[in-house]
Design a protein around this motif. Structure first.
Motif, PDB file in Angstrom:
ATOM      1  N   ARG A  22       0.860  -1.181   0.000  1.00  0.00           N
ATOM      2  CA  ARG A  22       0.000   0.000   0.000  1.00  0.00           C
ATOM      3  C   ARG A  22       0.894   1.228   0.000  1.00  0.00           C
ATOM      4  O   ARG A  22       1.988   1.209   0.570  1.00  0.00           O
ATOM      5  CB  ARG A  22      -0.849  -0.019   1.274  1.00  0.00           C
ATOM      6  CG  ARG A  22      -1.739   1.181   1.449  1.00  0.00           C
ATOM      7  CD  ARG A  22      -2.428   1.143   2.786  1.00  0.00           C
ATOM      8  NE  ARG A  22      -1.571   1.649   3.849  1.00  0.00           N
ATOM      9  CZ  ARG A  22      -1.979   1.881   5.092  1.00  0.00           C
ATOM     10  NH1 ARG A  22      -3.214   1.591   5.444  1.00  0.00           N
ATOM     11  NH2 ARG A  22      -1.150   2.359   6.003  1.00  0.00           N
ATOM     12  N   VAL A  29       6.427   3.026   0.412  1.00  0.00           N
ATOM     13  CA  VAL A  29       5.546   1.877   0.223  1.00  0.00           C
ATOM     14  C   VAL A  29       5.535   1.035   1.511  1.00  0.00           C
ATOM     15  O   VAL A  29       6.551   0.932   2.205  1.00  0.00           O
ATOM     16  CB  VAL A  29       6.015   1.041  -0.986  1.00  0.00           C
ATOM     17  CG1 VAL A  29       7.365   0.410  -0.751  1.00  0.00           C
ATOM     18  CG2 VAL A  29       4.992  -0.020  -1.344  1.00  0.00           C
ATOM     19  N   GLU A  30       4.380   0.474   1.822  1.00  0.00           N
ATOM     20  CA  GLU A  30       4.249  -0.379   3.016  1.00  0.00           C
ATOM     21  C   GLU A  30       3.786  -1.759   2.576  1.00  0.00           C
ATOM     22  O   GLU A  30       2.699  -1.902   2.006  1.00  0.00           O
ATOM     23  CB  GLU A  30       3.217   0.203   3.990  1.00  0.00           C
ATOM     24  CG  GLU A  30       3.580   1.565   4.528  1.00  0.00           C
ATOM     25  CD  GLU A  30       2.453   2.138   5.376  1.00  0.00           C
ATOM     26  OE1 GLU A  30       2.659   2.360   6.573  1.00  0.00           O
ATOM     27  OE2 GLU A  30       1.350   2.349   4.834  1.00  0.00           O
ATOM     28  N   ILE A  31       4.628  -2.753   2.839  1.00  0.00           N
ATOM     29  CA  ILE A  31       4.250  -4.127   2.502  1.00  0.00           C
ATOM     30  C   ILE A  31       3.340  -4.652   3.609  1.00  0.00           C
ATOM     31  O   ILE A  31       3.655  -4.523   4.794  1.00  0.00           O
ATOM     32  CB  ILE A  31       5.498  -5.035   2.421  1.00  0.00           C
ATOM     33  CG1 ILE A  31       6.524  -4.473   1.417  1.00  0.00           C
ATOM     34  CG2 ILE A  31       5.109  -6.465   2.081  1.00  0.00           C
ATOM     35  CD1 ILE A  31       6.154  -4.592  -0.021  1.00  0.00           C
ATOM     36  N   LEU A  32       2.215  -5.229   3.233  1.00  0.00           N
ATOM     37  CA  LEU A  32       1.355  -5.877   4.234  1.00  0.00           C
ATOM     38  C   LEU A  32       1.702  -7.365   4.255  1.00  0.00           C
ATOM     39  O   LEU A  32       1.517  -8.050   3.246  1.00  0.00           O
ATOM     40  CB  LEU A  32      -0.124  -5.711   3.886  1.00  0.00           C
ATOM     41  CG  LEU A  32      -1.056  -6.520   4.799  1.00  0.00           C
ATOM     42  CD1 LEU A  32      -1.051  -5.952   6.210  1.00  0.00           C
ATOM     43  CD2 LEU A  32      -2.469  -6.576   4.254  1.00  0.00           C
ATOM     44  N   PRO A  33       2.189  -7.864   5.375  1.00  0.00           N
ATOM     45  CA  PRO A  33       2.501  -9.294   5.425  1.00  0.00           C
ATOM     46  C   PRO A  33       1.226 -10.137   5.273  1.00  0.00           C
ATOM     47  O   PRO A  33       0.282  -9.973   6.051  1.00  0.00           O
ATOM     48  CB  PRO A  33       3.116  -9.484   6.815  1.00  0.00           C
ATOM     49  CG  PRO A  33       3.552  -8.116   7.232  1.00  0.00           C
ATOM     50  CD  PRO A  33       2.551  -7.177   6.620  1.00  0.00           C
TER      51      PRO A  33
ATOM     52  N   PHE B 119      -3.372  -3.157  10.429  1.00  0.00           N
ATOM     53  CA  PHE B 119      -2.354  -3.079   9.374  1.00  0.00           C
ATOM     54  C   PHE B 119      -0.980  -2.829   9.989  1.00  0.00           C
ATOM     55  O   PHE B 119      -0.023  -3.554   9.721  1.00  0.00           O
ATOM     56  CB  PHE B 119      -2.731  -1.930   8.415  1.00  0.00           C
ATOM     57  CG  PHE B 119      -1.841  -1.790   7.214  1.00  0.00           C
ATOM     58  CD1 PHE B 119      -2.206  -2.334   5.994  1.00  0.00           C
ATOM     59  CD2 PHE B 119      -0.638  -1.109   7.288  1.00  0.00           C
ATOM     60  CE1 PHE B 119      -1.386  -2.206   4.886  1.00  0.00           C
ATOM     61  CE2 PHE B 119       0.185  -0.974   6.184  1.00  0.00           C
ATOM     62  CZ  PHE B 119      -0.196  -1.522   4.978  1.00  0.00           C
ATOM     63  N   THR B 122       0.188  -5.705  12.178  1.00  0.00           N
ATOM     64  CA  THR B 122       0.688  -6.843  11.399  1.00  0.00           C
ATOM     65  C   THR B 122       2.110  -6.581  10.909  1.00  0.00           C
ATOM     66  O   THR B 122       2.972  -7.458  10.933  1.00  0.00           O
ATOM     67  CB  THR B 122      -0.229  -7.094  10.175  1.00  0.00           C
ATOM     68  OG1 THR B 122      -1.560  -7.291  10.646  1.00  0.00           O
ATOM     69  CG2 THR B 122       0.211  -8.317   9.397  1.00  0.00           C
ATOM     70  N   ARG B 123       2.352  -5.342  10.477  1.00  0.00           N
ATOM     71  CA  ARG B 123       3.702  -5.006   9.992  1.00  0.00           C
ATOM     72  C   ARG B 123       4.735  -5.072  11.115  1.00  0.00           C
ATOM     73  O   ARG B 123       5.837  -5.574  10.940  1.00  0.00           O
ATOM     74  CB  ARG B 123       3.695  -3.609   9.359  1.00  0.00           C
ATOM     75  CG  ARG B 123       3.132  -3.612   7.958  1.00  0.00           C
ATOM     76  CD  ARG B 123       2.911  -2.224   7.421  1.00  0.00           C
ATOM     77  NE  ARG B 123       4.065  -1.357   7.512  1.00  0.00           N
ATOM     78  CZ  ARG B 123       5.113  -1.381   6.692  1.00  0.00           C
ATOM     79  NH1 ARG B 123       5.151  -2.261   5.721  1.00  0.00           N
ATOM     80  NH2 ARG B 123       6.106  -0.541   6.828  1.00  0.00           N
ATOM     81  N   GLN B 126       5.422  -8.585  11.914  1.00  0.00           N
ATOM     82  CA  GLN B 126       6.248  -9.234  10.902  1.00  0.00           C
ATOM     83  C   GLN B 126       7.723  -8.855  11.072  1.00  0.00           C
ATOM     84  O   GLN B 126       8.606  -9.688  10.874  1.00  0.00           O
ATOM     85  CB  GLN B 126       5.771  -8.835   9.489  1.00  0.00           C
ATOM     86  CG  GLN B 126       6.448  -9.609   8.372  1.00  0.00           C
ATOM     87  CD  GLN B 126       6.109 -11.091   8.392  1.00  0.00           C
ATOM     88  OE1 GLN B 126       4.952 -11.447   8.596  1.00  0.00           O
ATOM     89  NE2 GLN B 126       7.094 -11.952   8.211  1.00  0.00           N
TER      90      GLN B 126
END
Lengths: 543, 225
Positions: A22, A29-33, B119, B122-123, B126
């Protein structure tokens, strides 16, 4: 792709892994696991108790109960995939398999704070080589499984290029020149050549995008074959193995591991699991980077050939009155001088020999790794790009051209995302173009009048500029096409020219409106270049 | 009115009892403590009404009262507040209930994590998980190599490779003799003089993040040679 108050969401449905990211405006950018426990979901589907299971849940099933690299079913037009063995073997539809993965992605994203349903700007990557119907299939499946209203597809190497532009390694205003994007992932090698003119946003033209379905998986197999040969030479008797599948799986596992190890070391020890070989004793062996490179060499040469092909195709998209055969004979060192920047993406670009080979090929280019993010996240990062770039693909135009007549008569002349030409066709062409000849055998009437329409894949009309012989021009959304005794001849060139000869033998010169470059959203072409006389020969061209 | 001295004594008695009490038992405790029976009865009548709104008093059964060290839940507090604002006016009651509903809805939303919270959560998880995965991978690798090969040199080499693959750089090797560098080394026991000969007793590690910044994870531990 302008700036939005809502975030852009990217979905990279890769051959081996799937990622979601996102981005809000200019934020990073932010990766959503979405994996468990990794941040990515393995693109795997398996069968357990008669039901499809996805991702990590499929990892530990028997090999014959697992479907890997399911995205290739679209690439290779496989409608069904075999699952199971013996009497228990069934054929599963590729739509069901891919839908299962997409459904899982959507469910996990929702549970982890990024519900895809209701997203207004969901972008999904696809290989550059996919045709329109292949892209449409993925679009339909994503829409059905996520509940979004619409999906924007973006070619993966283009996304990696956009990630680099936005990544901060270089200032977008200062980029000026040809960019080679080399995206070698788990299952495919994608190569794209872009021309970028600096600015905010920069102007991006995709000169060509091509690829081959051969990448990390193929190297794993090659290393595994090499390891097997060595183990046999060391005394392993394959015929005496009680569970050869276990041994093969262990060798493949070690091949993947040693590939990773040799990206940082010149040699690495391999100690095989004793349990995988039953009673046979397998001693540790040492694998070197040199041997990996030897096993990789044929594949790397095919990749190098693809790079030269791409650079030639990129030149061809700019040919004007030049000789196709000259370009085909252009020495590689001259082609190499076209490239100013090389962007490496995909997990395989970590392998030192990939970089070394490309550096040998393109000695004058600047190399960039991973577009400011880890190499395997470059595509998903580019999908969320918010810089406002609209990349225009000159080689695979993103519109349909159709001839209509009567109440429901229609004949497609050009299908969106088709390559304008293939390498093998070039020997017969003086100037590269897409040619379609249509006549009575295609159902065209021989009298009355039809019309030519250009539309986006979504069905929206695209303006066409028609030039007359006095130098005037008119913008039309439907171009009248009289039918007659002659065939209709449609030719489209890489610079946007269309030459249409109607059934009466008259030729018209046209140009698709938003071509060849768009600077940001809703902007107009900077200028309409002079269109030379059409090369249509007597008797089709009366003048 | 509650007798100014008895109201807090009811609370104290209930708190000290540590178990549910009936009204009779509670009153008897105060009488045994020296309060006049008539005064206790009068005070109880008032206290009993207020106990229904007390944030720490609960009713385990119809006849018992208990003290809870934790206050009641926000939604129960809101329900008690609604009863406390009892009114005979139908209009006022409707307005009160509407206000209570708004606050209640706000409390529910606050209690449930938002999408953004999940959100980011979760990050964050991780990021920690990635560290744990690396440790688990290394631990498993060592165990497996020890079983399958038993060669310590092989194990160390494999470990070094895996560490390097994580963009973690090792500095120094055990037993190596080097000149002491206070910028990179930490003396074990006595502090060696700068440039003096030292022996590496434990390697040091640095990590380069994506932006290229180098973080010292562990300095090289050295002892005077």
């Amino acid at each position: 792709m302008g700036r939005h108050s809502h975030p852009s969401v990217g979905l990279d449905f890769g051959t081996t892994t799937a990622l979601i990211a996102r981005r809000r405006a200019a934020d990073p950018v932010e990766i959503l696991p979405i994996g468990n426990p990794r941040s990515w979901l393995p693109s795997l589907v398996g069968r357990r108790d008669g039901r499809l299971v996805v991702g990590e849940n499929a990892e530990n099933l028997l090999p014959e109960e697992i479907l890997r690299s399911v995205k290739r079913a679209i690439t290779f037009d496989q409608r069904t995939l075999p699952l199971g063995a013996g009497d228990d073997r069934i054929e599963v539809s590729r739509e069901d398999v891919i839908a299962a993965i997409l459904h899982e992605i959507s469910t996990r994203a929702g549970a982890r704070g990024l519900p895809l349903t209701g997203q207004r700007d969901l972008r999904v990557g696809c290989p550059a080589t996919w045709r329109r119907d292949q892209r449409q299939l993925l679009t339909d499946l994503v829409v059905a499984q996520t509940g979004v209203d619409d999906v924007n597809l973006m070619e993966e190497p283009v996304a990696a290029g956009l990630a680099w532009i936005a990544g901060g390694d270089v200032r977008p205003e200062e980029i000026n020149g040809r960019v080679l994007v080399f995206d070698m992932g788990g299952g495919t090698l994608d190569v794209a050549v872009l021309d970028v003119v600096g600015g905010r946003p920069p102007s991006v033209r995709v000169l060509t995008s091509t690829g081959i379905p051969e990448a990390g998986d193929a190297l794993d197999d090659a290393i595994a074959a090499d390891l097997t040969t060595e183990l046999v030479a060391c005394g392993l008797d394959l015929d005496r193995l009680r569970k050869p599948d276990n041994a093969h799986a262990e060798i493949l596992r070690q091949a993947r591991a040693v590939k990773r190890d040799l990206s940082v070391k010149d040699s690495a020890p391999i100690a095989f699991r004793r349990a995988a070989f039953g009673s046979q004793r397998v001693t540790p062996i040492r694998y070197t980077r040199e041997r990996l490179e030897e096993a990789f060499a044929p594949q790397l040469e095919r990749a190098a050939t693809k790079v030269w092909d791409a650079l030639r195709l990129a030149r061809l998209t700019h040919v004007r009155g030049g000789s196709t055969s000259d370009i085909m004979r252009t020495p590689t060192d001259e082609l190499a001088r076209d490239v100013r920047y090389v962007v490496l993406a995909g997990g395989m670009s970590r392998i030192p020999v990939v970089r070394r080979r490309l550096r040998e090929m393109l000695p004058d280019a600047e190399f960039f790794d991973g577009a400011g993010v880890p190499a395997d996240e470059a595509v998903v990062a580019g999908l969320t790009d918010e810089s406002g770039v609209d990349a225009v693909n000159l080689y695979r135009p993103s519109f349909d051209v159709t001839l209509h007549w009567g109440d429901d008569g229609a004949l497609p002349l050009f299908e969106a995302y088709s390559p304008l030409f293939e390498m093998f066709q070039l020997t017969r062409m003086s100037e590269p173009n897409f040619t379609r000849v249509a006549g009575r055998r295609d159902g065209l009437p021989q009298q009355r009048q039809g019309e030519l329409r250009v539309t986006t894949p979504a069905g929206d009309p695209v303006d066409v500029i028609r030039f007359d012989r006095s130098g005037g021009q008119a913008v039309l959304d439907r171009v009248p096409v009289p039918f007659g005794f002659h065939d209709v001849l449609f030719r489209m060139y890489c610079d946007g020219r269309i030459v249409l000869t109607d059934g009466a033998g008259h030729s018209q010169q046209l140009r698709v409106g938003p071509w060849p470059a768009i600077h940001g959203r809703n902007s107009k072409p900077e200028q309409v270049a002079h269109v030379p006389e059409p090369r249509v020969y007597h008797p089709f061209n009366r003048s | 009115m509650i007798d100014a001295g008895l109201g807090p004594r009811f609370e104290a008695a209930l708190r000290d009892a540590g178990a549910p009490l009936t009204a009779a038992k509670l009153k008897r405790l105060l009488v045994e403590d020296g309060a006049a029976e008539a005064a206790v009865d009068r005070a109880w009548t008032a206290f009993r009404k207020l106990a229904a709104f007390h944030p720490h008093i609960t009713r385990p059964s119809r006849v018992t009262y208990a003290w809870s060290p934790d206050p009641v839940t926000p939604s129960e507090a809101l329900a008690r507040l609604g009863k406390l604002l009892a009114t005979t006016s139908r209009d006022r009651a409707a307005a009160r209930d509407a206000l209570v509903a708004i606050v209640h809805s706000g409390l529910s939303a606050a209690a449930a994590p938002s999408d953004e919270g999940r959100f980011q959560g979760t990050r964050l998880r991780q990021a920690r998980l990635d560290g744990m995965l690396a440790v688990a991978d290394l631990a498993g690798e060592v165990e497996e190599m020890a079983y399958n090969s038993g060669d310590p040199d092989l194990i160390v080499e494999r470990l070094q490779t895996r560490v390097e693959a994580l963009a973690v750089q090792q500095h120094g090797r055990c037993g190596e003799e080097v000149p002491f560098d206070p910028q990179r080394h930490t003396g074990v026991g006595s502090v060696p003089r700068q440039g003096g000969p030292v022996t590496v007793v434990r390697p040091g590690y640095t990590w380069r993040d994506e932006s290229g910044e180098t973080v010292v994870l562990q300095r090289v531990q050295v002892a005077e040679a």
